[in-house]
Design an enzyme around this catalytic site. Sequence first.
Site, PDB file in Angstrom:
ATOM      1  CG  HIS A  16      -1.868  -0.922   1.253  1.00  0.00           C
ATOM      2  ND1 HIS A  16      -3.123  -1.104   0.873  1.00  0.00           N
ATOM      3  CD2 HIS A  16      -1.777  -2.386   1.625  1.00  0.00           C
ATOM      4  CE1 HIS A  16      -3.641  -1.957   0.908  1.00  0.00           C
ATOM      5  NE2 HIS A  16      -2.947  -3.230   1.517  1.00  0.00           N
ATOM      6  NE  ARG A  18      -2.414   3.533   3.235  1.00  0.00           N
ATOM      7  CZ  ARG A  18      -3.021   2.339   3.488  1.00  0.00           C
ATOM      8  NH1 ARG A  18      -3.959   1.909   2.672  1.00  0.00           N
ATOM      9  NH2 ARG A  18      -2.872   1.877   4.558  1.00  0.00           N
ATOM     10  CE  LYS A 100      -6.501  -7.384  -2.250  1.00  0.00           C
ATOM     11  NZ  LYS A 100      -5.860  -6.880  -1.386  1.00  0.00           N
ATOM     12  CG  HIS A 137      -8.944  -8.741   2.037  1.00  0.00           C
ATOM     13  ND1 HIS A 137      -8.050  -7.932   2.460  1.00  0.00           N
ATOM     14  CD2 HIS A 137      -9.618  -9.274   3.074  1.00  0.00           C
ATOM     15  CE1 HIS A 137      -8.179  -8.173   3.750  1.00  0.00           C
ATOM     16  NE2 HIS A 137      -9.045  -8.989   4.124  1.00  0.00           N
ATOM     17  CG  HIS A 175      -3.189 -10.157   3.087  1.00  0.00           C
ATOM     18  ND1 HIS A 175      -4.327 -10.918   3.120  1.00  0.00           N
ATOM     19  CD2 HIS A 175      -3.404  -8.873   2.516  1.00  0.00           C
ATOM     20  CE1 HIS A 175      -5.254 -10.035   2.745  1.00  0.00           C
ATOM     21  NE2 HIS A 175      -4.600  -8.749   2.303  1.00  0.00           N
ATOM     22  CG  LEU A 220      -8.475  -6.348   9.175  1.00  0.00           C
ATOM     23  CD1 LEU A 220      -9.580  -5.366   8.530  1.00  0.00           C
ATOM     24  CD2 LEU A 220      -9.184  -7.377   9.880  1.00  0.00           C
ATOM     25  CG  ASP A 248      -1.359  -6.040   3.696  1.00  0.00           C
ATOM     26  OD1 ASP A 248      -1.622  -5.064   3.056  1.00  0.00           O
ATOM     27  OD2 ASP A 248      -2.245  -6.625   4.555  1.00  0.00           O
ATOM     28  CG  HIS A 252      -3.675   3.215   8.403  1.00  0.00           C
ATOM     29  ND1 HIS A 252      -4.744   3.675   7.675  1.00  0.00           N
ATOM     30  CD2 HIS A 252      -3.626   1.991   8.248  1.00  0.00           C
ATOM     31  CE1 HIS A 252      -5.465   2.640   7.040  1.00  0.00           C
ATOM     32  NE2 HIS A 252      -4.617   1.517   7.526  1.00  0.00           N
ATOM     33  CB  ALA A 264      -6.771  -2.983   9.697  1.00  0.00           C
TER      34      ALA A 264
HETATM   35  O1  DOR Z   1      -4.219  -4.407   7.498  1.00  0.00           O
HETATM   36  C1  DOR Z   1      -4.705  -3.824   6.480  1.00  0.00           C
HETATM   37  N1  DOR Z   1      -4.627  -2.690   5.945  1.00  0.00           N
HETATM   38  N2  DOR Z   1      -5.359  -5.177   5.617  1.00  0.00           N
HETATM   39  C2  DOR Z   1      -5.868  -4.869   4.574  1.00  0.00           C
HETATM   40  O2  DOR Z   1      -6.528  -5.477   3.691  1.00  0.00           O
HETATM   41  C3  DOR Z   1      -5.915  -3.224   4.193  1.00  0.00           C
HETATM   42  C4  DOR Z   1      -4.501  -2.478   4.544  1.00  0.00           C
HETATM   43  C5  DOR Z   1      -5.019  -1.116   4.641  1.00  0.00           C
HETATM   44  O3  DOR Z   1      -5.005  -0.468   3.057  1.00  0.00           O
HETATM   45  O4  DOR Z   1      -4.661  -0.287   5.313  1.00  0.00           O
HETATM   46 ZN    ZN Z   2      -3.218  -4.974   1.736  1.00  0.00          ZN
END
Ligand code: DOR
Ligand code: ZN
Length: 347
Positions: A16, A18, A100, A137, A175, A220, A248, A252, A264
């Site tokens: 990710h 962003r 995805k 996922h 994952h 997650l 993964d 955040h 998550a």
């Molecule tokens: O922990 C996670 N964060 N699992 C995910 O599937 C999405 C990801 C996120 O985009 O923050």
């Molecule tokens: Zn992910």
Amino acid sequence: MMQEITLRRPDDWHLHLRDGAMLKGVLPETTRHFARAIVMPNLVPPVVTAKDASAYRDRILAALPAGAVFEPLMTLYLTEGTDPADVAAAAAGGLVKAVKLYPAGATTNSHSGVRNLDAVMPVLEKMAGIGLPLLTHGEVTTPEVDIFDREAVFIDTVLDPLRRRLPELRVVMEHITTAEGAAYAAEGGPNLAATITTHHLIINRNHILVGGIKPHYYCLPVAKREHHRQALRKAATSGAPCYFLGTDSAPHVDALKEHACGCAGCFTATNTMPLLAHVFEEEGALDRLEGFASLHGPAFYGLPPNEARIRLVKHEAPQVFPAKILTEAGPVTVFDPGFPVHWHVES
Ligand code: DOR
Ligand code: ZN
């Protein structure tokens, strides 16, 4: 005696990045060690069309640190409105490497995801025809299903029926977090693979909950019991080509992790390679790290492995990693394995 290993430069097959200030802040953490990454499309709004993916790719390239050699491998976010022809054109042009599947409501920004698999069958049939992988996922979202069982139930009720219906569809179980996931991937033949994160090799559910709730370990699919972690370690270090690294890494800002309804995601881009060296050494499998991090992924995606190399050195002293990355969006806590790590990427 100093220990060291040299590997082909690794790739991250689930990342990710962003957008905007966060993208700019976290991208150097990946490009420092990784040559390529499969970039997740769960932006707000999501990356749904070839046009979206092309624009996002341009923003990633524009945010690259000076001198970085890095190729973002783009993905599309499957919705019930996705146009099979758009997907096929994006794949034919080489822009998009996978699609995805987020079951609606499964995770961060998944509300545009799929509620009814029948609605996306024309897209999946097209993908099966052209060999474009579906990245899953793999969790059901049914409220009655316990969060710790959601992966195993997804395999039985969604993934296995889908693969029986469309055996030519290439699938990556993203994952995986369970012994069931690892076993299913092992038996799936050449059209099936699974990514494994760094953090799921290190934490089990106790790490999240014992002695106080640890928001930076919440992701997650959520980490499961210890025997699942052991199964993942066995899979990742087995040398089997169906398993490869997808961190993964999911940044955040701290304010949203340390929150009454925390997001998550574990942010592991910064220290993944030293952590993997630690884990693979513990498992007596340092010689298999290159397969997991640098060879099995490209083989599945039909891409050449990287020619450049990285060198990992084990030092006497524990190595210091930054506790946080300071982005213009705010601070992001780097995953803390909870033990000293002596490995360091030297070059
Ligand atoms: O922990 C996670 N964060 N699992 C995910 O599937 C999405 C990801 C996120 O985009 O923050
Ligand atoms: Zn992910």
